[in-house]
Structure formats: C-alpha cells, structure tokens
Design an enzyme around this catalytic site. Structure first.
Site, PDB file in Angstrom:
ATOM      1  N   GLY A 205      44.158  42.784 -14.327  1.00 39.78           N
ATOM      2  CA  GLY A 205      44.522  42.258 -13.014  1.00 39.78           C
ATOM      3  C   GLY A 205      45.582  41.195 -13.064  1.00 39.78           C
ATOM      4  O   GLY A 205      46.054  40.736 -12.020  1.00 39.78           O
TER       5      GLY A 205
ATOM      6  N   SER B  84      38.070  38.980 -13.620  1.00 36.39           N
ATOM      7  CA  SER B  84      38.227  38.502 -12.253  1.00 36.39           C
ATOM      8  C   SER B  84      37.956  39.649 -11.294  1.00 36.39           C
ATOM      9  O   SER B  84      38.695  40.646 -11.261  1.00 36.39           O
ATOM     10  CB  SER B  84      39.638  37.955 -12.025  1.00 36.39           C
ATOM     11  OG  SER B  84      39.895  37.768 -10.648  1.00 36.39           O
TER      12      SER B  84
ATOM     13  N   SER C  74      51.182  38.368 -27.463  1.00 38.19           N
ATOM     14  CA  SER C  74      51.229  36.990 -27.926  1.00 38.19           C
ATOM     15  C   SER C  74      52.276  36.213 -27.136  1.00 38.19           C
ATOM     16  O   SER C  74      52.624  36.591 -26.014  1.00 38.19           O
ATOM     17  CB  SER C  74      51.498  36.946 -29.426  1.00 38.19           C
ATOM     18  OG  SER C  74      51.317  35.626 -29.928  1.00 38.19           O
TER      19      SER C  74
ATOM     20  N   LYS D  98      55.011  30.539 -27.678  1.00 40.05           N
ATOM     21  CA  LYS D  98      54.352  29.248 -27.903  1.00 40.05           C
ATOM     22  C   LYS D  98      53.480  29.259 -29.154  1.00 40.05           C
ATOM     23  O   LYS D  98      52.951  28.214 -29.552  1.00 40.05           O
ATOM     24  CB  LYS D  98      53.554  28.866 -26.661  1.00 40.05           C
ATOM     25  CG  LYS D  98      54.460  28.586 -25.469  1.00 40.05           C
ATOM     26  CD  LYS D  98      53.697  28.426 -24.184  1.00 40.05           C
ATOM     27  CE  LYS D  98      54.658  28.139 -23.032  1.00 40.05           C
ATOM     28  NZ  LYS D  98      55.636  29.206 -22.794  1.00 40.05           N
TER      29      LYS D  98
END
Length: 526
Positions: free
Chosen positions: A183, A208, A299, A302
């Site tokens: 989602g 969710s 990934s 960061k």
C-alpha cells in the site's frame, strides 16, 4: 495596513480609455501579470484598480511596475469598499486551495461579482478548477492538490529510462508475485507495473488496513481478470510470516515494507530495528525455508556510510540478505536508490499542503542536496534489477550467483532549494514574492549530502545502463552470528517475547548499531 506598492504587472498605455467595470485582480505576482496582459485584449477593457497578492514579502517599490499592489488577501474587504470595486478576478494556482476557499466565502458574503480565472500553469498542465468552484459554501478543512498534478520528471529534469520488458516478463509472467508494503508509494507502483506482465497471481501484503484496501480496490478495477489476494499482515511477526509464505507459495518476493522517516526513527530506534531488520530477516528466512525462487529487497542510499538509525538498520538488512544468499537456493538481491519524488510524506506532498494553507514552504538547509527519481521510474528499475539478479552474477560476481546490491543511476544530486523554486513556479508562484521559502534547520540523523556507494569500491555494469552492481564481500558467518546475537539479546533481554525491546534503552540500541555498522558517521549539524 500595508501601503500601496507596485505589482509585477504592466498596465496598458491607455488605461484611462477603458470603459469596463472597476476590477480588482487577486492572485500571485505571476498570475496577476499574465491576467493583466490578457485583459488588455478584452472589450470592453476592465479598469484595473490594482491587485492583491498572497503576502507582501518584498519591500515597496522593488517590483517597479505601474499597477498598484493594494496589499494582501486579508485586506480584500477594505480594498473593495475603498476602491469602489465592481468586479473581482481571482487567479490562484489550484494548490492554494485553502486560501481560495477563504476568498470565495468572503467574496460571497460581500456580495461582489467575482470570477475565477485558471492560471496559465494550471491550464497547461490540464489541472481542473473543480475544487475551487464546487456547489455550496466551503465546509471543513481544505483538501490540498495532490502532487500527481505536477510533472515530477520535469521538476527534476529527468526522464525515465526504457525498460527491458522481455527480461521482466521472463521473471514475472506466470508466477506468483508477492509484494510487501503493497500500500506504500513504491509497493503500490510495483503492483501496478507487475500486473502488466501477467503474473499467475499477485499477493498484496500490507499491515495498514486502509492502504491495503485502496490498492486492492484500484487493481480490481484496472485488472479485473488478474487473480490476486490482499493479505493484512505484519512481517515482523516471525512465526505467522513463515506460515503465510508457506500458504501463499510465492515464486518472487519484492520486499518494500520499511520504516523510512529519518528523524522519527532517531526517536524510535527499537521500531526501526524491529521493522527494517527483524521484518526483513523473518521474511527472508521464510523465503529460504519455503523455496521462493527470487527475493528482492528495496534498500536506500541512506544505508551508505549511514548517519541515521534508519540508514543503519537498512544496512543491517542488506548484510543479512547477503549472508543468507550464500547458503540458500533462493536468489537474493537488493536495490539501492535515493529519494522518490512524490512518495508519501516526502517534499512534494508536504509542500503541496503548505501551499494549500498559503505558505511558506520549508527547506531544512540552503545547502541540502538529494538524489531524486520519480515513483514510476524507481519501481520500474526495481523490477528490472530483480530480473537481472543472479542472471548476471555468475559472470560479474566471483562469490556466486545472487547477493547483488544493485545501484540505480540517480543522475546528479539536486539542491532542495532549487527544487522548491521549480515547484513554486510550476504552480504559478514567484518564489519569495508570492510564497516565501524558509529554512527550518537540519533534522536529527540527516546528512547534507547523500551517497549511493562507498568511496573506492568497484561499480560493475549490467546490460541496463541505469543499473550498476556494487561489488562487495558478504559478511562472514561469524560476524553475522555476532550481530544477530547482539540484537536478539537487546530485543529479548527482559525474557518477555510478547513485549520486545521494553527493557532496552535508546542509547543501547544506537551503540549496538554503531558497533555492527562501524562505517556509521555523525549526522550533520545545524
């Protein structure tokens, strides 16, 4: 009350000859200028008494033109009375929804004749004025324009690379494909694209409820013949994740579920480790146990020399995937890329919401840069990299097939301030004239500049020019066992497995991350 000052529009030479109604322009500096030039061609020509702008940011006289600025929007009642205004022409970008609703309600209370004139930018983009002109009085909070009304690729001056559809079809067609985080921004776009390649079945896995409902409903409408299953599930629940994967028997897994917000994860490191590391570990182990053919983890840039808890947990997940790939029949890989323009809670929806309330829009630091690509391009290249996984590794990677870290070509980094200016102009605003750009300061865990790979390490090409492989050595089994044991001890230290992390301090988790990921660096200051 602000003194009258020039507005950045030029009046026609024969204003005195105009015989139309006394007209007040309400808009941005850019839209008022465009509207004034258009009105010069009207017959009868309106008599423009001046204009109102969203804010009075620049000092008086700086605009240096002849049509007066009579102040800001909140002075409209006084100006209409003082200037004996007969007609108000409002030309606001659709993103300024909240301000438009307030103006509309006030104009209707005043009983003055008014018209809404779409801005040139909105007309060229095909954006509709329906929100501004709906029947009945405005009620409830404003509903800001969504960033999808902008051309995100144009904002970053980047066009998506073509995909090798045959390679992707070979990977997906006739197979059961499972997407976690289905989602979310990337997960939902992956689902839309996967459907085009005729999988045997699509499994949407998401924790969710609302997000899962929306993407499932959308796909049911667009691809009604495609078998699919919506599964409400949290991958961090290890035992039930094993059971789910066994029942669903996917051939290919795209793992997009993750906690991604850097400042929030600084305050909740246990949640970051639980979701990004333990969730990935549970799902990857389940894939191994049940013979899933291919597993692709999403990934982040960061994870490179991470300065944040979020980045460090994504690097932990990468290490575990590389470790698992060494002794599994499943082909594991990772795809690392930068920021996705328009994703949930990223700069575009944040700025759009700020515009809807009249600004200002915020940037953390004037020197901040980021790599960007659009949601469709990122999702397409993830599928492309997944199709390459293992197929090229035997030729390119000495340690065996799979385990690659694919790097997507993010182009050149973009200054966030420059992106903010483009964003404003795309909506018909002049930056720091109509809407201010303010700096809020670097947030916890952030860097000024992001990286995609470590310095001095080899980048290998693939058959697709937008995808490279970072050649890296997987962690030794002993190192991985030590990392897992360290975090297992922190997670379950209290002995109550139903309430993990409850006896573990934030400092203990951050210290363990720095020990496990020695390349972690300090976050930027300021």
């Amino acid at each position: 009350m602000s003194r009258a000052r020039p507005c950045s529009v030029e009046a026609p030479a024969d204003v005195a000859a105009a015989r139309g109604p006394r007209t007040l322009l309400v808009g941005t500096a850019m839209s008022a200028a465009q509207l004034q030039h258009t009105l010069a061609l009207a017959s009868p020509r309106p008599r423009i008494v001046g204009c109102l702008l969203p804010h009075t940011i620049r000092p008086e006289g700086e605009a240096g033109t002849t049509v007066r600025s009579l102040g800001a929007f909140d002075q409209i009642a006084d100006v209409i009375g003082r200037e004996r205004v007969e007609l108000v022409l409002v030309s606001l970008p659709l993103a300024m929804d909240d301000a438009m609703r307030r103006l509309r309600a006030q104009l209707e209370r005043l009983g003055v004749t008014w018209r809404f004139m779409p801005t040139l930018a909105d007309q060229l983009a095909g954006r509709t004025a329906q929100r501004h002109l709906g029947d009945g009085p405005p009620t409830g909070p404003a509903s800001p324009a969504m960033p999808g009304s902008l051309d995100a690729a144009q904002l970053i001056n980047r066009q998506p690379r073509p995909l090798d559809h045959d390679a992707i079809r070979h990977c997906l067609a006739g197979r059961c494909v499972l997407i976690t985080g289905a989602g979310g921004s990337i997960g939902s776009e992956l689902a839309r694209i996967v459907c085009r390649f005729k999988p045997a079945k699509l499994v949407l896995l998401e924790r969710s409820e609302n997000a899962l409902f929306e993407i499932d409903r959308e796909l049911a409408r667009i691809f009604p013949e495609l078998p699919r299953k919506a599964v409400l599930h949290d991958v961090t629940h290890r035992q039930s994740t094993f059971e789910r994967i066994g029942e669903l028997a996917p051939d290919v897994i795209f793992h997009a579920a993750a906690h991604k917000h850097v400042p929030m994860m600084e305050d909740h490191p246990a949640a970051a480790v639980e979701n990004n590391f333990y969730g990935t570990r549970a799902l990857a182990d389940a894939a191994d146990a049940h013979g899933v053919q291919r597993f692709v983890m999403i990934s982040s840039d960061k994870a490179v020399n991470p300065s944040s808890v979020m980045g460090a947990t994504k690097r932990l997940a990468e290490l575990y995937i590389q470790h698992l790939n060494q002794h599994s029949d499943t082909v594991y890989s990772m795809v690392r890329f930068g920021n996705v323009l328009g994703s949930a809670c990223s700069v575009l929806p944040i700025w759009t919401n700020q515009l809807a309330h009249g600004g200002p829009i915020t940037v953390t630091h004037p020197d901040m840069t980021r790599y960007f690509m659009t949601i469709p391009e990122a999702a397409g290249l993830v599928l492309q990299a997944g199709a390459l996984s293992g197929a090229e590794a035997g030729r390119l990677q000495p340690h065996g097939q799979g385990g690659e870290v694919f790097l997507l070509d993010m182009g050149e980094p973009v200054h966030i301030v420059d992106l903010a200016r483009r964003f404003l102009r795309a909506h018909g605003y002049e930056p720091d004239v109509d809407i201010a750009i303010t700096h809020t300061g670097i947030r916890p865990g952030e860097k000024l500049f992001e990286e995609l790979a470590y310095d001095g390490e080899d980048m290998l090409p693939t058959p697709h020019d937008a995808i490279r492989i970072w050649r890296t050595t997987p962690p030794s089994p002993a190192r991985m066992r030590q990392i897992v044991a360290t975090f297992d001890h922190l997670r379950d230290g209290g002995g109550d497995l139903s309430h993990p992390w409850q006896h573990t301090s934030r400092d203990a988790i951050v210290t363990a991350l720095r020990t496990a990921i020695p390349e972690m660096v300090a976050a930027a200051a300021g």
